[in-house]
Design an enzyme around this catalytic site. Sequence first.
Site, PDB file in Angstrom:
ATOM      1  N   ASP A  72       0.834  -1.200   0.000  1.00 46.66           N
ATOM      2  CA  ASP A  72       0.000   0.000   0.000  1.00 46.66           C
ATOM      3  C   ASP A  72       0.873   1.257   0.000  1.00 46.66           C
ATOM      4  OD1 ASP A  72      -2.785   1.042   0.446  1.00 46.66           O
ATOM      5  OD2 ASP A  72      -1.852   1.919   2.215  1.00 46.66           O
ATOM      6  N   GLU A  86      14.305 -15.435   0.336  1.00 49.79           N
ATOM      7  CA  GLU A  86      14.591 -16.449   1.363  1.00 49.79           C
ATOM      8  C   GLU A  86      13.391 -17.365   1.558  1.00 49.79           C
ATOM      9  OE1 GLU A  86      15.452 -14.389   5.036  1.00 49.79           O
ATOM     10  OE2 GLU A  86      17.151 -13.372   4.068  1.00 49.79           O
TER      11      GLU A  86
HETATM   12  C1  GLC Z   1      -4.218   3.109  -0.646  1.00 44.67           C
HETATM   13  C2  GLC Z   1      -5.437   2.241  -0.561  1.00 44.67           C
HETATM   14  C3  GLC Z   1      -6.587   3.094  -0.111  1.00 44.67           C
HETATM   15  C4  GLC Z   1      -6.264   3.653   1.255  1.00 44.67           C
HETATM   16  C5  GLC Z   1      -4.942   4.408   1.223  1.00 44.67           C
HETATM   17  C6  GLC Z   1      -4.438   4.696   2.593  1.00 44.67           C
HETATM   18  O1  GLC Z   1      -4.314   4.080  -1.621  1.00 44.67           O
HETATM   19  O2  GLC Z   1      -5.677   1.605  -1.779  1.00 44.67           O
HETATM   20  O3  GLC Z   1      -7.797   2.383  -0.078  1.00 44.67           O
HETATM   21  O4  GLC Z   1      -7.290   4.503   1.652  1.00 44.67           O
HETATM   22  O5  GLC Z   1      -3.937   3.672   0.597  1.00 44.67           O
HETATM   23  O6  GLC Z   1      -3.950   3.526   3.186  1.00 44.67           O
END
Ligand code: GLC
Length: 533
Positions: free
Chosen positions: A213, A271
Site C-alpha cells: 500500500d 529467502e
Molecule cells: C491506498 C489504498 C486506499 C487507502 C490508502 C491509505 O491508496 O488503496 O484504499 O485509503 O492507501 O492507506
Amino acid sequence: MGRMADVNDPIRSDWWRHAVVYQVYVRSFADSDGDGIGDLPGITARLPHLADLGVDALWITPFYTSPQHDHGYDVADYEDVDPLFGTLADADDLIARAHELGLRVVVDLVPNHTSNEHEWFRAALAAGPGSPERARYLFRDSPEGKPAGTPPNNWSSVFGGPAWTQVDDGQWYLHLFDSSQPDLDWRNPEVPAMFEGVLRFWLDRGVDGFRVDVAHGLFKEASLRDQVVEPGGTPVSGAGEMVERKVTDEPMWDQPEVHEVYRSWHRILDEAGPDRMAVAEAWTQTVESMAAFVRPDELDQTFNFAWLLADWSAESFSEVITSTLASVESIDAAPTWVLSNHDVMRHVTRYGGGAQGLARARAATLTMLALPGSSYLYQGEELGLEQVDVAPEDRQDPSYLRTGEVGRDGCRVPIPWGGTEAPYAFGPGTAQPWIPQPADWAPLTVEAQAADPSSTMAFYRDALRIRRDFAWTAGEDVTMLDAGDDVVAFTRGPVTVVLNCGTTPVELPEGELLLASGPVDGTLPPDTAAWLH
Ligand code: GLC
Ligand code: MG
C-alpha cells in the site's frame, strides 16, 4: 481440474508474471456470520467461485486488527486478524483452502502509516515531545516565529484538509491520509525492522505475496519543507479518485531512499521461496519513476494505473500499451494491467454506464486479458457491476467524511451472490450489509449469471479459460498493427486482438474467432473487442 498442482509446480515459480489476480475487498465480498460485513470464513466459503472463474490468485485487502476508520488501511496490529473478520486460524484455513484449489494468496501490507490505535502511536502520545516513542512517527512543533496554531508545513491530506493534526501538548503529527493514520518515520531503524518481522510472519503462514500500500510513500524529504504549489494545482496527489496530476513538486512522495527498503524486502521474499512476490501501489508521476520500483532487485510488479486512466479511445489505449511495454522491457519486469479497484469508479460507469458502458467495459477487459504480464480484476467486475450512487447517510469513506465530496463507497457495495432481493445472499438470513445494495441487482447475482451463457460472468470465465491456453506460453512480445484511427490491434503469439473504439463497424482480421466481448457478425461492431487465432 488440471490446475490443482500449479501451486507446487516449480516451473511456475514466476506465476505472477502471467497471473490473473482477483482483488477481494474483504468487507464486501461475503459475510459468514450475519453481521453484514464480509469476513475471512466468508471468503473461504466462496473460493470455488474464484476457482471456477479461472483466476490464478486472490489479493485480499487488509483484514488485520483495525478500528476501521479507513476500512482496514489503518492497522493497529499487523500480526493479528480483526475480530470483525475472524481469527488467525481463519486466515490459515483460507490460505490452505485456496492452495488446495490452485489459487495463490496475496495479502495487503500497509507500511506508510499505522492506525492511531497501534501500540506505538499510543505510546508516542503518552511519552511526550522528544521521546524515542514519538521518533517512530513524524511529530513536529509549529514553525518558529509562527503562531502556535500553525502546522509545521503546508501539506494536505490525500483525503482532504491539512496533513497535520495537533495533540494536547501542542506538537503536530503528519498523516498523509486520515488523522487516524499517522505516518511512520522510515528513517528510524525500528520501523524497517518491524516491517521485516511482519513480512516474515505472513510468509511463514504461507502467503504467496504482498500488495504494498502507498509504496511510493514511506520516505518524505527529510526537511519536511513546504510543497511548492503551482497556480491552479491541487496541493497533494496520491490515491483514489484524486488522480489529477497537476503538481510536480512532491516532497512527500517517491523519495529515492524508499528503494533500499524494497531491496531488503526482495531478499526476504527470496529467502521464503522463489515463488513469493510483491506488487506495489505506486502513484508516481512518470513511467520511468514507476519502473524504478520493479528493478530486478526490488519489487516484482507495480500497478499500471495509466491503463485505468486511459480515455475510451484507440489512441490512448495504444499509447499506454506501447509505453508500458517499453518501460518494463529494459529491466525485464512483467507489466500489469488494471481497470478497477476499491479506490476508483467502476469501469462500466467510467465508460458511460448502461448498455454502452458495459459493452465498453467488456471490450477493454478482453483487450487487457490478451496482453502480456498480469491482469488485476476487482470483485464484482465479472458481474458487470456499476458504481452505486450511495446515499449521503450511508457513505463511510473517510475522504467523504473529511471533504463532503462523494468518496469511494460506490465501488465497495457488497457482492450480490443470489436471490432476488438485498442482501442477495451476501450473508446468511436477511441482515443488511454495511452499505445498502441497489434494489435492481437481482439479474446481476452470481446465481443468475451462472445460469445464463451470455452473461458477463460467463464471458469472463470463457476469456480466462482461453487465456490460460495461450498466455503462459505465447511469450511477452506484442506487435501493434495498423487498423485505422479508431481501432486498437495487435498480435501476441498466435492471437490477434482487435478493439473497436469508433462508431462504425470495422472488418475483422483473418482467423478463427476465439471470443468476442459482444455480438459479432462478420464485422466488429463499435465498443467491441475480439480475439482471433
Ligand atoms: C491506498 C489504498 C486506499 C487507502 C490508502 C491509505 O491508496 O488503496 O484504499 O485509503 O492507501 O492507506
Ligand atoms: Mg461478517
